[in-house]
Design an enzyme around this catalytic site. Structure first.
Site, PDB file in Angstrom:
ATOM      1  N   ASP A 157       0.570  -1.384   0.172  1.00 55.60           N
ATOM      2  CA  ASP A 157       0.430  -0.002  -0.346  1.00 55.60           C
ATOM      3  C   ASP A 157       0.809   1.275   0.355  1.00 55.60           C
ATOM      4  O   ASP A 157       0.817   2.098  -0.661  1.00 55.60           O
ATOM      5  CB  ASP A 157      -0.847   0.131   0.882  1.00 55.60           C
TER       6      ASP A 157
HETATM    7  C1  LIG Z   1      -0.666   4.664  14.490  1.00 59.96           C
HETATM    8  C2  LIG Z   1       0.192   5.727  15.058  1.00 59.96           C
HETATM    9  C3  LIG Z   1       1.108   5.958  13.819  1.00 59.96           C
HETATM   10  C4  LIG Z   1       2.089   7.080  14.616  1.00 59.96           C
HETATM   11  C5  LIG Z   1       3.164   7.756  13.761  1.00 59.96           C
HETATM   12  C6  LIG Z   1       3.901   8.525  13.545  1.00 59.96           C
HETATM   13  C7  LIG Z   1       3.980   9.208  12.681  1.00 59.96           C
HETATM   14  C8  LIG Z   1       3.168   9.180  11.264  1.00 59.96           C
HETATM   15  C9  LIG Z   1       2.396  10.579  10.925  1.00 59.96           C
HETATM   16  C10 LIG Z   1       1.915   9.289   9.534  1.00 59.96           C
HETATM   17  C11 LIG Z   1       1.286   8.326   9.694  1.00 59.96           C
HETATM   18  C12 LIG Z   1       0.216   7.452   9.652  1.00 59.96           C
HETATM   19  C13 LIG Z   1       0.220   6.189   9.804  1.00 59.96           C
HETATM   20  C14 LIG Z   1      -0.384   5.753   8.986  1.00 59.96           C
HETATM   21  C15 LIG Z   1      -0.606   4.000   7.995  1.00 59.96           C
HETATM   22  C16 LIG Z   1      -0.721   3.828   9.638  1.00 59.96           C
HETATM   23  C17 LIG Z   1      -0.905   1.364   9.445  1.00 59.96           C
HETATM   24  C18 LIG Z   1      -0.075   0.784   9.127  1.00 59.96           C
HETATM   25  O1  LIG Z   1       1.032   1.009  10.204  1.00 59.96           O
HETATM   26  N1  LIG Z   1      -0.593   0.604   7.627  1.00 59.96           N
HETATM   27  C19 LIG Z   1       0.692  -0.540   7.433  1.00 59.96           C
HETATM   28  C20 LIG Z   1      -0.159  -1.700   6.970  1.00 59.96           C
HETATM   29  O2  LIG Z   1      -0.953  -2.016   6.564  1.00 59.96           O
HETATM   30  C21 LIG Z   1      -1.092  -3.058   6.015  1.00 59.96           C
HETATM   31  O3  LIG Z   1      -0.702  -3.967   5.286  1.00 59.96           O
HETATM   32  C22 LIG Z   1      -0.538  -4.992   4.728  1.00 59.96           C
HETATM   33  C23 LIG Z   1      -1.574  -4.393   3.335  1.00 59.96           C
HETATM   34  O4  LIG Z   1      -2.005  -6.185   2.602  1.00 59.96           O
HETATM   35  C24 LIG Z   1      -2.974  -4.347   3.804  1.00 59.96           C
HETATM   36  O5  LIG Z   1      -3.992  -3.978   3.395  1.00 59.96           O
HETATM   37  C25 LIG Z   1      -2.495  -3.681   5.160  1.00 59.96           C
HETATM   38  O6  LIG Z   1      -3.430  -2.637   5.535  1.00 59.96           O
HETATM   39  C26 LIG Z   1       1.005   0.051   6.240  1.00 59.96           C
HETATM   40  O7  LIG Z   1       1.926  -0.882   4.994  1.00 59.96           O
HETATM   41  C27 LIG Z   1       2.087   1.305   6.389  1.00 59.96           C
HETATM   42  C28 LIG Z   1       2.357   1.728   5.653  1.00 59.96           C
HETATM   43  C29 LIG Z   1       3.700   2.826   5.667  1.00 59.96           C
HETATM   44  C30 LIG Z   1       3.157   4.346   6.156  1.00 59.96           C
HETATM   45  C31 LIG Z   1       4.306   5.162   6.915  1.00 59.96           C
HETATM   46  C32 LIG Z   1       3.373   6.479   7.100  1.00 59.96           C
HETATM   47  C33 LIG Z   1       4.797   6.937   8.259  1.00 59.96           C
HETATM   48  C34 LIG Z   1       4.811   8.464   8.323  1.00 59.96           C
HETATM   49  C35 LIG Z   1       5.876   8.660   8.885  1.00 59.96           C
HETATM   50  C36 LIG Z   1       5.734  10.680   8.266  1.00 59.96           C
HETATM   51  C37 LIG Z   1       6.735  11.202   9.892  1.00 59.96           C
HETATM   52  C38 LIG Z   1       6.311  12.309   9.888  1.00 59.96           C
HETATM   53  C39 LIG Z   1       5.193  13.129  10.673  1.00 59.96           C
HETATM   54  C40 LIG Z   1       4.836  14.051  10.469  1.00 59.96           C
HETATM   55  C41 LIG Z   1       3.112  14.876  11.094  1.00 59.96           C
END
Ligand SMILES: CCCCCCCC/C=C\CCCCCCCC(=O)N[C@@H](CO[C@@H]1OC[C@@H](O)[C@H](O)[C@H]1O)[C@H](O)/C=C/CCCCCCCCCCCCC
Ligand code: UDP
Length: 400
Positions: free
Chosen positions: A241
């Site tokens: 994703d």
């Molecule tokens: C939950 C707390 C998170 C705290 C993080 C701190 C800052 C992050 C800011 C925003 C991020 C929002 C979170 C979004 C993703 C959360 C859900 C997740 O982890 N999903 C992963 C798995 O999903 C499944 O994977 C298998 C698939 O087949 C399924 O269908 C899915 O549902 C997904 O893969 C995650 C991917 C990575 C997301 C990374 C986002 C990090 C961004 C960091 C930015 C830092 C600066 C923030 C400043 C505000």
């Protein structure tokens, strides 16, 4: 003066205290932003009338593995959608899977709905969900692709809602993860998790256009996948994703959330299983965006509260206990308001149950994070994986 610049630079405790206070202010701002954005962005009325152009067709991929008590009713919601043109492509890896008879029963019951079952998948990478969906993807005939996990329920107008958010420059519309109402403490805990800590981050990420795409319920333009070789290109990753969204935003398309949150309604609901799922997600996030190693634990209410209580006492001589209690109360109220906005109706638990569930979530968040970081191995269903830096996955199932 306590904030004298040369003191701040040379004195480590003062710098640290200042950092905690600034970080606390940042997180509090994000919390308020999330509440305001949720109110403005979620649960918008869906226009039932068709726009001038006909609505585009949607190929809905449903990757299934195993059966749970809610599978039949969850899948049934896909057969009664209020949307003119769509096809359902059920994908099941194993012919003996318990989900096979359920899907066949529904296809038989709703003969007028365009639905097919694909068994066996195709080995195109390491990601079992992609492998499972590949045959369905190859058969998809519409310009829009929706990927929808097994436990998702749709409302009658969800597809309309999602398509209406697919504006000209938008490549993906995804649903913010949330839960359907279920009974019991585990269900309360799940709803509180998705409606508070996850929603806060998710909403702010969407507002700031940070990639927060979660593949459980997502609609995208098929041509954008085909341009880079199709779904199979993302089979090397476990967090497909994240990389799909990255590939699409790199080509200057927007991704945005729809106004309806995703209603997860798996029939299995247990605290330990949910925590194992969260631990797997934490490991994925750490590999995708290593910065979260610091941001995630520090954004936890308890740790941030304790650190900032110390900081305000150190720099301003404020009473740390009073600060911590006020911090906790403020956080609790914002979380309750945010959850209520996302629920958009009566919560399925009492205020007392909310307090218990919220305290449990807040006080287990940090230990869960540390537990997840300790072990790099990722367990997903019956398989084990390791991630290399950058997110490419290796199958460890046979090596353990
Ligand atoms: C939950 C707390 C998170 C705290 C993080 C701190 C800052 C992050 C800011 C925003 C991020 C929002 C979170 C979004 C993703 C959360 C859900 C997740 O982890 N999903 C992963 C798995 O999903 C499944 O994977 C298998 C698939 O087949 C399924 O269908 C899915 O549902 C997904 O893969 C995650 C991917 C990575 C997301 C990374 C986002 C990090 C961004 C960091 C930015 C830092 C600066 C923030 C400043 C505000
Ligand atoms: O080996 C697998 C594991 C998962 N899935 C599908 O991938 C989706 C997400 O799986 P899961 O709920 O386990 O992932 P999570 O949401 O917990 O990350 C579901 O539709 C599963 O049926 C799959 O097809 N094969």
């Amino acid at each position: 003066m306590w904030w004298n610049a040369s003191n701040v630079i040379t004195n480590i405790p003062e710098c640290l205290a200042l950092f905690f206070i600034i970080f606390w202010l940042g997180i509090r701002t994000m919390h308020f932003m999330a509440v305001v954005y949720a109110k403005y962005r979620l649960h918008r009325r869906v226009e039932k009338t068709c726009p001038e152009t006909p609505l585009p067709g949607i190929s809905i991929l449903k990757p299934l593995t195993g059966c749970d008590p809610n599978l039949y009713s969850n899948l049934e919601t896909f057969f009664v959608m209020n949307y003119p043109t769509y096809e359902l492509l059920f994908c099941i890896e194993n012919e003996l899977d318990d989900a096979v008879p359920i899907v066949r029963q529904l296809i038989e019951k709703y003969k007028h709905v365009n639905a097919s079952l694909f068994i066996g998948g195709e080995q195109v990478g390491i990601n079992p969900k992609i492998n499972n969906m590949q045959t369905g993807y190859s058969a998809a005939k519409y310009e829009l692709i929706m990927i929808s996990d097994a436990g998702i329920r749709l409302k009658e107008d969800t597809l309309l809602d999602m398509v209406q958010h697919l504006t000209e420059n938008t490549g993906i519309v995804h649903q913010m993860p949330f839960t359907y109402d279920r009974e019991g403490f585990a269900a309360t805990y799940e709803k509180i998790f998705f409606g508070t800590i996850m929603a806060r981050m998710y909403l702010v990420a969407d507002l700031l256009r940070i990639n927060c795409h979660t593949g459980m319920s997502t609609l995208m333009r098929k041509k954008l996948l085909d341009e880079v070789g199709g779904l199979r290109t993302f089979g090397v990753y476990l967090a497909e994703d994240f990389f799909i969204a990255k590939s699409i935003t790199d080509r200057k398309w927007r991704i945005r959330i729809s106004s309806q949150p995703a209603l997860q309604n798996s029939g299995f609901c247990e605290v330990t299983a949910f925590q194992a799922r969260l631990a797997r997600w934490i490991k994925l996030r750490l590999a995708m965006v290593p910065l979260t190693t610091v941001i995630e634990p520090l954004s936890e209410c308890v740790l941030l509260g304790a650190a900032t209580s110390w900081a305000t006492h150190f720099l301003l001589r404020w009473d740390p206990l009073v600060f911590f209690m006020v911090h906790l109360l403020l956080w609790f109220l914002c979380d309750f308001i945010l959850l209520s906005i996302i629920q958009h109706g009566t919560l399925p638990f009492s205020k007392f149950e909310f307090v218990l569930g919220w305290l449990f979530r807040e006080f287990t968040g940090l230990p869960l994070f540390l537990h997840a970081v300790k072990d790099p191995q990722i367990q997903w269903r019956s398989r084990s994986y390791r991630l290399r830096w950058g997110g490419v996955a290796e199958d460890f199932t046979k090596k353990v």
